[in-house]
Design an enzyme around this catalytic site. Structure first.
Site, PDB file in Angstrom:
ATOM      1  N   THR A   1      -9.689 -13.986   8.633  1.00 22.92           N
ATOM      2  CA  THR A   1      -9.136 -15.533   8.436  1.00 22.92           C
ATOM      3  C   THR A   1      -7.726 -15.693   8.096  1.00 22.92           C
ATOM      4  O   THR A   1      -7.247 -14.891   7.051  1.00 22.92           O
ATOM      5  CB  THR A   1     -10.167 -16.366   7.455  1.00 22.92           C
TER       6      THR A   1
ATOM      7  N   CYS B   1       9.436   1.291  -4.125  1.00 19.16           N
ATOM      8  CA  CYS B   1       8.418   1.689  -3.300  1.00 19.16           C
ATOM      9  C   CYS B   1       8.013   3.226  -3.811  1.00 19.16           C
ATOM     10  O   CYS B   1       6.838   3.566  -3.745  1.00 19.16           O
ATOM     11  CB  CYS B   1       8.587   1.776  -1.816  1.00 19.16           C
TER      12      CYS B   1
ATOM     13  N   HIS C   1       8.578 -11.357   2.022  1.00 18.63           N
ATOM     14  CA  HIS C   1       9.033 -11.545   0.755  1.00 18.63           C
ATOM     15  C   HIS C   1      10.440 -10.887   0.549  1.00 18.63           C
ATOM     16  O   HIS C   1      10.973 -10.889  -0.740  1.00 18.63           O
ATOM     17  CB  HIS C   1       8.262 -10.790  -0.412  1.00 18.63           C
TER      18      HIS C   1
ATOM     19  N   SER D   1       8.936  -8.052   6.921  1.00 17.91           N
ATOM     20  CA  SER D   1       8.190  -8.672   5.727  1.00 17.91           C
ATOM     21  C   SER D   1       8.702  -9.987   5.079  1.00 17.91           C
ATOM     22  O   SER D   1      10.112  -9.878   5.012  1.00 17.91           O
ATOM     23  CB  SER D   1       8.311  -7.596   4.570  1.00 17.91           C
TER      24      SER D   1
HETATM   25  N1  PMP Z   1       9.894  -1.081   4.829  1.00 19.55           N
HETATM   26  C1  PMP Z   1      10.886  -1.060   4.139  1.00 19.55           C
HETATM   27  C2  PMP Z   1      12.422  -0.376   4.908  1.00 19.55           C
HETATM   28  C3  PMP Z   1      10.947  -1.538   2.919  1.00 19.55           C
HETATM   29  O1  PMP Z   1      12.116  -1.643   2.368  1.00 19.55           O
HETATM   30  C4  PMP Z   1       9.773  -2.090   2.436  1.00 19.55           C
HETATM   31  C5  PMP Z   1       9.670  -2.656   1.126  1.00 19.55           C
HETATM   32  N2  PMP Z   1      10.248  -1.926   0.041  1.00 19.55           N
HETATM   33  C6  PMP Z   1       8.776  -1.962   3.186  1.00 19.55           C
HETATM   34  C7  PMP Z   1       8.614  -1.270   4.426  1.00 19.55           C
HETATM   35  C8  PMP Z   1       7.336  -2.591   2.701  1.00 19.55           C
HETATM   36  O2  PMP Z   1       7.378  -3.813   2.935  1.00 19.55           O
HETATM   37  P1  PMP Z   1       6.029  -4.896   2.267  1.00 19.55           P
HETATM   38  O3  PMP Z   1       6.187  -4.595   0.667  1.00 19.55           O
HETATM   39  O4  PMP Z   1       5.910  -5.838   2.932  1.00 19.55           O
HETATM   40  O5  PMP Z   1       4.743  -3.880   2.343  1.00 19.55           O
END
Ligand code: PMP
Length: 377
Positions: A246, A334, A205, A203
């Protein structure tokens, strides 16, 4: 405010912002269009970004599929492989993962379990790592269609034994996926050296890039089995037919730039993060002594991620109290409403989970800023 939640997200690197801006302004072409310069410029920008990501990870540019982030990459790979091979005769129905994975892996496997796939969640050790012998025995027994273990854990920073796992999966020709979201830019990643990893998620960010963009790496080569998966998004056939729609050129350019910086800086970054971590751990130990306990294995971990307990202190109350001048986390961004499944899987009691906080550093923090912790006793 001191931002110490860099595993949740990072601020955009100034060079990334600079690279993105033209693609939100004058360079607005669609890379799937043809011939005129706006379209060709967009196409070139996407190709450059694809090379930058491939360079960072040690794979070929055509093995890079741009997604909206690691959640999507994890979903795409697990659902895509499960679906594609479910139509083949003699294909395994087993999905193997661990109980310490990110929710985007665990929930995807749970979902597929409800759709008739078999699932197995391996236990992890006290640092949330899988055990290689346990993995090899289980794989040999259940012959999974796909196995998914994260490279580094987002809550306590442990690193799975990726080299040994990769060797095993390559030698035995089983599909292996790793979520490398938390290790990119902090641990060297080279898929050419780890050719047992068939799929990888990342990812932007988390490495100074924009939100809403990431990559699924889908490696081609294999001795016996071709890599195939059902597309997540059907449509115009972009991204090797795996993900139509796109392309978000500005975001892709941002990911590419962030990838370039991450590959240039990984060694210095890792060194600096380890140095800052040691500095802060010394302060914390000096101030709190046995009133704190560390959850992570100090030897083999993602540098700059500290997971610790303040004994007898509720983490949410502590975070709230500190929130005006410090950004910290209780575990991960998360699943913040539920007690951490990772710490529970690592054997921590509910009480230990509720007193855990996660501090995640960035390489541009100064030791003077960390001296703020000296004021807490
Ligand atoms: N996998 C892991 C190990 C993460 O730490 C995260 C983000 N917390 C993600 C997946 C999800 O990434 P994204 O925010 O790009 O969906």
């Amino acid at each position: 405010m001191l931002y110490l939640d860099n595993s949740a997200t990072t601020k955009i690197h100034p060079e990334v912002l600079e690279a993105i801006l033209p693609y939100l302004q004058e360079e607005y072409g669609n890379p799937s269009s043809k011939f005129y310069s706006l379209a060709e410029n967009a196409k070139k920008a996407v190709a450059t970004a694809r090379e930058q990501v491939a360079q960072l990870l040690g794979c070929d540019p055509d093995e890079v599929v741009f997604t909206s982030g690691a959640t999507e990459s994890n979903n795409m790979i697990i659902k895509g492989v499960a679906d594609y091979y479910s139509h083949k005769n003699n294909s395994s129905k087993y999905l193997l993962t661990s109980s310490a994975e990110h929710p985007s892996v665990i929930e995807t496997v749970e979902f597929l379990g409800e759709r008739g796939y078999k699932k197995k969640f391996l236990d992890v050790d006290t640092f949330a790592r899988v055990n290689v012998q346990n993995v090899t025995e289980t794989v040999t027994k259940i012959q999974p269609l796909l196995t998914s273990f994260m490279w580094g854990n987002n809550e306590i920073g442990s690193l799975n034994p990726i080299s040994e796992l990769s060797e095993f999966f390559e030698a035995n020709n089983f599909f292996f996926h790793t979520d490398a979201t938390q290790v990119i830019g902090k641990v060297p990643v080279n898929l050419r050296k780890h050719s047992g990893i068939r799929f990888l998620s990342m990812s932007a960010h988390k490495i100074g890039g924009p939100k809403g963009i990431g990559a699924a790496i889908i490696r081609k080569q294999s001795k016996e089995i071709f890599t195939r998966l059902t597309p997540l998004l059907h449509g115009g056939g972009q991204e090797n037919n795996y993900r139509s729609g796109t392309l978000a050129v500005h975001n892709i350019v941002g990911l590419g730039k962030a990838a370039e910086l991450a590959s240039q800086n990984v060694e210095n970054n890792a060194k600096r993060l380890a140095q800052l971590e040691n500095y802060l751990v010394d302060i914390l130990k000096g101030n709190f002594g046995d009133r704190i306990a560390f959850n992570s294995d100090i030897r083999d971990k993602i540098p700059g991620l500290i997971s610790l307990q303040f004994i007898g202190v509720n983490n949410e109350l502590l975070l709230k109290k500190l929130s005006n001048f410090m950004a910290l986390s209780s575990g991960s961004a998360c699943s913040s409403s539920k007690p951490s499944h990772v710490l529970s899987a690592a054997g921590k009691s509910l009480e230990e989970v509720r007193q855990t906080i996660r501090i995640t550093l960035s390489a541009d923090i100064s030791t003077e800023e960390l001296d703020l912790f000296r004021e807490f006793k």
